[in-house]
Design an enzyme around this catalytic site. Structure first.
Site, PDB file in Angstrom:
ATOM      1  N   GLU A  20       0.846  -1.206   0.000  1.00 43.62           N
ATOM      2  CA  GLU A  20       0.000   0.000   0.000  1.00 43.62           C
ATOM      3  C   GLU A  20       0.869   1.239   0.000  1.00 43.62           C
ATOM      4  O   GLU A  20       1.872   1.305   0.718  1.00 43.62           O
ATOM      5  CB  GLU A  20      -0.889  -0.022   1.250  1.00 43.62           C
ATOM      6  CG  GLU A  20      -2.264   0.515   1.027  1.00 43.62           C
ATOM      7  CD  GLU A  20      -3.050  -0.337   0.046  1.00 43.62           C
ATOM      8  OE1 GLU A  20      -3.108   0.042  -1.146  1.00 43.62           O
ATOM      9  OE2 GLU A  20      -3.598  -1.366   0.451  1.00 43.62           O
ATOM     10  N   SER A 110     -13.759   1.823  -8.046  1.00 35.76           N
ATOM     11  CA  SER A 110     -14.841   1.924  -9.024  1.00 35.76           C
ATOM     12  C   SER A 110     -14.472   2.917 -10.124  1.00 35.76           C
ATOM     13  O   SER A 110     -14.895   2.744 -11.274  1.00 35.76           O
ATOM     14  CB  SER A 110     -16.147   2.331  -8.344  1.00 35.76           C
ATOM     15  OG  SER A 110     -15.958   3.482  -7.568  1.00 35.76           O
ATOM     16  N   ASP A 155      -4.209   0.511  -9.380  1.00 40.33           N
ATOM     17  CA  ASP A 155      -5.626   0.208  -9.557  1.00 40.33           C
ATOM     18  C   ASP A 155      -5.926  -0.136 -11.019  1.00 40.33           C
ATOM     19  O   ASP A 155      -6.570  -1.137 -11.329  1.00 40.33           O
ATOM     20  CB  ASP A 155      -6.492   1.407  -9.133  1.00 40.33           C
ATOM     21  CG  ASP A 155      -6.216   1.837  -7.706  1.00 40.33           C
ATOM     22  OD1 ASP A 155      -5.561   1.085  -6.964  1.00 40.33           O
ATOM     23  OD2 ASP A 155      -6.650   2.944  -7.336  1.00 40.33           O
ATOM     24  N   TYR A 204      -3.414  12.216   0.383  1.00 37.81           N
ATOM     25  CA  TYR A 204      -2.730  11.332  -0.562  1.00 37.81           C
ATOM     26  C   TYR A 204      -1.618  12.099  -1.298  1.00 37.81           C
ATOM     27  O   TYR A 204      -0.476  11.649  -1.356  1.00 37.81           O
ATOM     28  CB  TYR A 204      -3.752  10.781  -1.560  1.00 37.81           C
ATOM     29  CG  TYR A 204      -3.190   9.764  -2.519  1.00 37.81           C
ATOM     30  CD1 TYR A 204      -3.256   8.408  -2.228  1.00 37.81           C
ATOM     31  CD2 TYR A 204      -2.569  10.155  -3.702  1.00 37.81           C
ATOM     32  CE1 TYR A 204      -2.723   7.466  -3.101  1.00 37.81           C
ATOM     33  CE2 TYR A 204      -2.039   9.228  -4.580  1.00 37.81           C
ATOM     34  CZ  TYR A 204      -2.124   7.881  -4.278  1.00 37.81           C
ATOM     35  OH  TYR A 204      -1.594   6.953  -5.139  1.00 37.81           O
TER      36      TYR A 204
HETATM   37  C1  GLA Z   1      -5.075   4.623  -4.356  1.00 39.70           C
HETATM   38  C2  GLA Z   1      -4.267   4.926  -5.616  1.00 39.70           C
HETATM   39  C3  GLA Z   1      -3.261   3.803  -5.905  1.00 39.70           C
HETATM   40  C4  GLA Z   1      -2.416   3.485  -4.678  1.00 39.70           C
HETATM   41  C5  GLA Z   1      -3.302   3.309  -3.439  1.00 39.70           C
HETATM   42  C6  GLA Z   1      -2.499   3.164  -2.183  1.00 39.70           C
HETATM   43  O1  GLA Z   1      -5.895   3.508  -4.556  1.00 39.70           O
HETATM   44  O2  GLA Z   1      -5.131   5.063  -6.729  1.00 39.70           O
HETATM   45  O3  GLA Z   1      -2.448   4.171  -7.006  1.00 39.70           O
HETATM   46  O4  GLA Z   1      -1.437   4.467  -4.458  1.00 39.70           O
HETATM   47  O5  GLA Z   1      -4.197   4.399  -3.259  1.00 39.70           O
HETATM   48  O6  GLA Z   1      -1.752   1.986  -2.223  1.00 39.70           O
END
Ligand code: GLA
Length: 361
Positions: A20, A110, A155, A204
């Protein structure tokens, strides 16, 4: 809205088993595509797009000559046009309908799922010839260049390249990946904790900046290459954040090894370690996610952790397949006793194939 469509695209969500906040420093991740999905039924038309969402009970449309972000879910569709147009393509519009078993905004990607559905449709209709990995990259650009979230590739990659029965160990620098079969006797239970993820974007982006600046300080471009000696040169928050990422990369590799040898207890320990590390040193958890992880352990999971960006959203637990349903019910009951006002829910998920398209004619 029409009833019959020429194409059907099935696009899964993703769950990240481990790894993660490692992808934007080009580390390792181990996600899987889920059997929860978005289905996009579509028919190409001349120059406009109209998409009906059955979940939201609304239709949104735009002219393909006018693709600026408007702040709603249709931006994920518009963004596909913006990115393809920037690449010199001129895909036609379409009439579409989205039905989903994948809950929206739950930390199960999603949005990546919708991007890949649209990219796959336009790739097919316009005969663009992009590979799945290229479609994943283009879809990531929908987020970074159009929607304005500096996400990594995880993702979109999982949604594009997932395969049934397997997690994917992905090197997010080279995009090389190994299939890691999930043993048949385990299930993944996904808990949505019923907390809206607030301020996720700014938190983030701030984590990403710190991680990148830490790499810059020690002159590395990938977190996979950070040695203990180099890490020791950092201080403060840079050391704390990148330290977590470096340990998480190691855990991904170990988790792959333990999955391959069928040692689920050790996989579970790694998930718990990962959760405690991300909560303490990356500060990406919250009280409810910590509670779910504790409850999962109390009720017999091998391990559990937050999945996705964190700060709300979703946690996963790895459990024996035979007990998965009763496990999930018990944890759900205990959780809703603790947080009666939260709109929590859970799903049992299995690894599924990545996005696929077929002509319905
Ligand atoms: C989100 C981002 C991913 C990744 C995760 C954390 O889902 O879209 O690219 O960085 O957070 O692992």
């Amino acid at each position: 809205m029409r009833e019959e469509f020429e194409y059907r695209v099935t696009s899964p969500g993703r769950v990240n088993l481990i790894g993660e906040h490692t992808d934007y420093t080009l580390g390792y991740v181990m996600p899987l595509a889920t059997d929860l999905h978005n289905r996009l039924d579509a028919t190409p038309v001349e120059s406009a797009v109209a998409v009906h969402s059955t979940a939201l009970e609304e239709t949104r449309s735009f002219a393909i000559g006018d693709v600026s972000p408007g702040g709603s879910w249709i931006d994920y569709v518009k963004g596909c046009y913006a990115v393809l147009q920037a690449e010199g393509h001129d895909p036609p519009g379409f009439d579409g309908r989205i039905t989903n078993t994948l809950p929206l905004g739950s930390g199960l990607s999603s949005s990546a799922s919708l991007e890949l559905a649209v990219m796959t449709l336009l790739n097919e209709v316009n005969d663009l010839g992009y590979s799945r990995a290229e479609l994943a990259r283009l879809s990531q650009r929908v987020e970074t260049d159009f929607v304005g979230v500096s996400c990594g590739i995880m993702d979109q990659f999982a949604v594009a390249l997932g395969t049934e029965h397997n997690a994917l160990l992905v090197d997010t620098e080279t995009l090389e990946y190994d299939l890691v079969p999930l043993p048949e006797n385990v299930r993944i239970v996904v808990f949505h904790i019923g907390v809206d993820r607030e301020l996720v974007e700014s938190a983030y982006n701030e984590r990403r900046e710190t991680a990148e600046s830490a790499l810059g300080t020690i002159g590395e471009s990938s977190s996979k290459d950070v040695s203990t000696e180099k890490l020791a040169k950092l201080s403060g928050l840079e050391k704390q954040r990148l330290g977590y990422i470096v340990r998480e990369n190691d855990r991904v590799i170990l988790a792959r090894n333990h999955l391959q040898s069928g040692d689920l207890s050790r996989v579970g320990e790694l998930l718990l370690d990962a959760h405690s590390d991300i909560a303490t040193n990356y500060e990406a958890s919250c009280a409810e996610l910590d509670s779910v992880v504790d409850l999962a352990v109390e009720h017999g999971a091998y391990g559990a952790r937050l999945t996705g960006a964190g700060w709300g959203g979703t946690a996963i637990a790895l459990v024996d397949a035979a007990d998965a349903r009763s496990f999930a019910e018990s944890v759900y009951d205990a959780y809703t006793d603790m947080y009666p006002d939260h709109d929590a829910h859970y799903h049992l998920v299995s690894p599924a194939d990545g996005v696929r398209i077929r002509s319905t004619e």
